[in-house]
Design a protein around this motif. Structure first.
Motif, PDB file in Angstrom:
ATOM      1  N   ARG A   1      -6.125   7.954 -61.545  1.00 34.67           N
ATOM      2  CA  ARG A   1      -5.829   8.584 -60.255  1.00 34.67           C
ATOM      3  C   ARG A   1      -6.796   9.741 -59.976  1.00 34.67           C
ATOM      4  O   ARG A   1      -7.249   9.927 -58.834  1.00 34.67           O
ATOM      5  N   GLU A   2      -7.113  10.520 -60.995  1.00 39.96           N
ATOM      6  CA  GLU A   2      -8.088  11.606 -60.820  1.00 39.96           C
ATOM      7  C   GLU A   2      -9.438  11.056 -60.386  1.00 39.96           C
ATOM      8  O   GLU A   2     -10.097  11.631 -59.505  1.00 39.96           O
ATOM      9  N   ASN A   3      -9.890   9.963 -60.978  1.00 41.66           N
ATOM     10  CA  ASN A   3     -11.166   9.361 -60.600  1.00 41.66           C
ATOM     11  C   ASN A   3     -11.145   8.871 -59.160  1.00 41.66           C
ATOM     12  O   ASN A   3     -12.121   9.055 -58.420  1.00 41.66           O
ATOM     13  N   VAL A   4     -10.038   8.250 -58.751  1.00 41.46           N
ATOM     14  CA  VAL A   4      -9.923   7.779 -57.375  1.00 41.46           C
ATOM     15  C   VAL A   4     -10.011   8.960 -56.411  1.00 41.46           C
ATOM     16  O   VAL A   4     -10.748   8.918 -55.412  1.00 41.46           O
ATOM     17  N   LEU A   5      -9.271  10.011 -56.695  1.00 47.01           N
ATOM     18  CA  LEU A   5      -9.294  11.188 -55.812  1.00 47.01           C
ATOM     19  C   LEU A   5     -10.667  11.861 -55.804  1.00 47.01           C
ATOM     20  O   LEU A   5     -11.135  12.328 -54.757  1.00 47.01           O
ATOM     21  N   ARG A   6     -11.307  11.919 -56.967  1.00 46.54           N
ATOM     22  CA  ARG A   6     -12.644  12.517 -57.047  1.00 46.54           C
ATOM     23  C   ARG A   6     -13.634  11.714 -56.205  1.00 46.54           C
ATOM     24  O   ARG A   6     -14.466  12.280 -55.477  1.00 46.54           O
ATOM     25  N   GLN A   7     -13.566  10.386 -56.263  1.00 48.76           N
ATOM     26  CA  GLN A   7     -14.456   9.551 -55.460  1.00 48.76           C
ATOM     27  C   GLN A   7     -14.200   9.742 -53.971  1.00 48.76           C
ATOM     28  O   GLN A   7     -15.147   9.780 -53.173  1.00 48.76           O
ATOM     29  N   ARG A   8     -12.958   9.887 -53.584  1.00 52.50           N
ATOM     30  CA  ARG A   8     -12.643  10.135 -52.169  1.00 52.50           C
ATOM     31  C   ARG A   8     -13.242  11.455 -51.696  1.00 52.50           C
ATOM     32  O   ARG A   8     -13.788  11.537 -50.588  1.00 52.50           O
ATOM     33  N   ILE A   9     -13.117  12.483 -52.539  1.00 57.82           N
ATOM     34  CA  ILE A   9     -13.679  13.791 -52.165  1.00 57.82           C
ATOM     35  C   ILE A   9     -15.194  13.707 -52.039  1.00 57.82           C
ATOM     36  O   ILE A   9     -15.783  14.243 -51.098  1.00 57.82           O
ATOM     37  N   VAL A  10     -15.840  13.011 -52.993  1.00 61.34           N
ATOM     38  CA  VAL A  10     -17.305  12.880 -52.946  1.00 61.34           C
ATOM     39  C   VAL A  10     -17.721  12.129 -51.679  1.00 61.34           C
ATOM     40  O   VAL A  10     -18.674  12.538 -50.988  1.00 61.34           O
ATOM     41  N   ARG A  11     -17.025  11.054 -51.320  1.00 56.72           N
ATOM     42  CA  ARG A  11     -17.348  10.317 -50.093  1.00 56.72           C
ATOM     43  C   ARG A  11     -17.136  11.174 -48.852  1.00 56.72           C
ATOM     44  O   ARG A  11     -17.934  11.135 -47.917  1.00 56.72           O
ATOM     45  N   LYS A  12     -16.063  11.955 -48.846  1.00 56.17           N
ATOM     46  CA  LYS A  12     -15.780  12.804 -47.689  1.00 56.17           C
ATOM     47  C   LYS A  12     -16.867  13.869 -47.523  1.00 56.17           C
ATOM     48  O   LYS A  12     -17.348  14.113 -46.412  1.00 56.17           O
ATOM     49  N   ILE A  13     -17.263  14.468 -48.632  1.00 56.84           N
ATOM     50  CA  ILE A  13     -18.332  15.487 -48.564  1.00 56.84           C
ATOM     51  C   ILE A  13     -19.638  14.851 -48.134  1.00 56.84           C
ATOM     52  O   ILE A  13     -20.387  15.419 -47.313  1.00 56.84           O
ATOM     53  N   ALA A  14     -19.963  13.665 -48.645  1.00 59.88           N
ATOM     54  CA  ALA A  14     -21.191  12.974 -48.261  1.00 59.88           C
ATOM     55  C   ALA A  14     -21.163  12.647 -46.777  1.00 59.88           C
ATOM     56  O   ALA A  14     -22.179  12.799 -46.068  1.00 59.88           O
ATOM     57  N   ARG A  15     -20.009  12.200 -46.263  1.00 61.99           N
ATOM     58  CA  ARG A  15     -19.877  11.906 -44.846  1.00 61.99           C
ATOM     59  C   ARG A  15     -20.088  13.180 -44.005  1.00 61.99           C
ATOM     60  O   ARG A  15     -20.761  13.144 -42.963  1.00 61.99           O
ATOM     61  N   GLN A  16     -19.518  14.276 -44.446  1.00 57.34           N
ATOM     62  CA  GLN A  16     -19.683  15.537 -43.721  1.00 57.34           C
ATOM     63  C   GLN A  16     -21.141  16.011 -43.738  1.00 57.34           C
ATOM     64  O   GLN A  16     -21.646  16.516 -42.733  1.00 57.34           O
ATOM     65  N   LEU A  17     -21.822  15.820 -44.859  1.00 60.39           N
ATOM     66  CA  LEU A  17     -23.235  16.207 -44.945  1.00 60.39           C
ATOM     67  C   LEU A  17     -24.094  15.336 -44.049  1.00 60.39           C
ATOM     68  O   LEU A  17     -25.043  15.813 -43.412  1.00 60.39           O
ATOM     69  N   ARG A  18     -23.804  14.025 -43.996  1.00 58.06           N
ATOM     70  CA  ARG A  18     -24.553  13.132 -43.109  1.00 58.06           C
ATOM     71  C   ARG A  18     -24.313  13.507 -41.654  1.00 58.06           C
ATOM     72  O   ARG A  18     -25.215  13.447 -40.813  1.00 58.06           O
ATOM     73  N   ALA A  19     -23.074  13.861 -41.311  1.00 60.91           N
ATOM     74  CA  ALA A  19     -22.754  14.201 -39.919  1.00 60.91           C
ATOM     75  C   ALA A  19     -23.399  15.504 -39.490  1.00 60.91           C
ATOM     76  O   ALA A  19     -23.777  15.678 -38.335  1.00 60.91           O
ATOM     77  N   SER A  20     -23.571  16.443 -40.401  1.00 63.01           N
ATOM     78  CA  SER A  20     -24.146  17.745 -40.051  1.00 63.01           C
ATOM     79  C   SER A  20     -25.674  17.698 -39.994  1.00 63.01           C
ATOM     80  O   SER A  20     -26.300  18.575 -39.431  1.00 63.01           O
ATOM     81  N   ALA A  21     -26.280  16.715 -40.586  1.00 65.62           N
ATOM     82  CA  ALA A  21     -27.731  16.667 -40.603  1.00 65.62           C
ATOM     83  C   ALA A  21     -28.323  16.067 -39.395  1.00 65.62           C
ATOM     84  O   ALA A  21     -28.055  15.821 -38.363  1.00 65.62           O
TER      85      ALA A  21
END
Length: 150
Positions: free
Chosen positions: A130-150
């Motif tokens: 469960r920790e790995n699943v949540l960690r992957q979700r956070i990483v994807r969310k941050i990556a999406r936010q970085l792509r949107a801001s660039a």
């Protein structure tokens, strides 16, 4: 839920549980029977050596067989599921009931410990997954936010 409790409430709760535990131990010590006491009074006279002779345990405490219980061949096995065989100093052989069989209780203990170990391992694996699943979700969310801001 536990975050909503104040220190005072936690202290009161722990004190209450501690007191309740002590009360249960006191009540239990008064209600439990002596392990050497026989289960039924009617068998007490027939399962003792004459005039309180010394005795030797020839067969340790063990469960009665299904045949002994069904056929009612041994009175002790009708009501108690465990028996031990004694040999009196006078030479008389007596069967009496007993409360516990050590090796059976040890086996049940190890079954319980094995079950708890498997449950703990299953819990650890599920938490790790469960920790790995949540960690992957956070990483994807941050990556999406970085792509949107660039």
């Amino acid at each position: 839920m536990i975050e909503l409790c104040t220190k005072k409430r936690m202290l009161i709760g722990i004190s209450f549980l501690g007191g309740l535990t002590i009360l249960v131990l006191i009540v239990e010590s008064h209600w439990t029977d002596n392990p050497n006491k026989l289960i039924l009074e009617s068998f007490e006279n027939t399962t003792r050596c004459a005039s309180g002779d010394d005795y030797e345990i020839t067969s340790e405490c063990h469960p009665c067989s299904a045949f002994e219980v069904a056929s009612r061949s041994i009175d002790v096995c009708i009501h108690a599921r465990y028996k031990e065989v004694l040999k009196c100093k006078s030479g008389e052989t007596i069967t009496r009931s007993c409360d516990r069989v050590a090796w059976l209780e040890e086996r049940e203990f190890w079954k319980f410990e094995t079950f708890m170990l498997l449950l703990a391992l299953t819990s650890c694996i599920s938490v790790y997954w469960r920790e790995n699943v949540l960690r992957q979700r956070i990483v994807r969310k941050i990556a999406r936010q970085l792509r949107a801001s660039a």
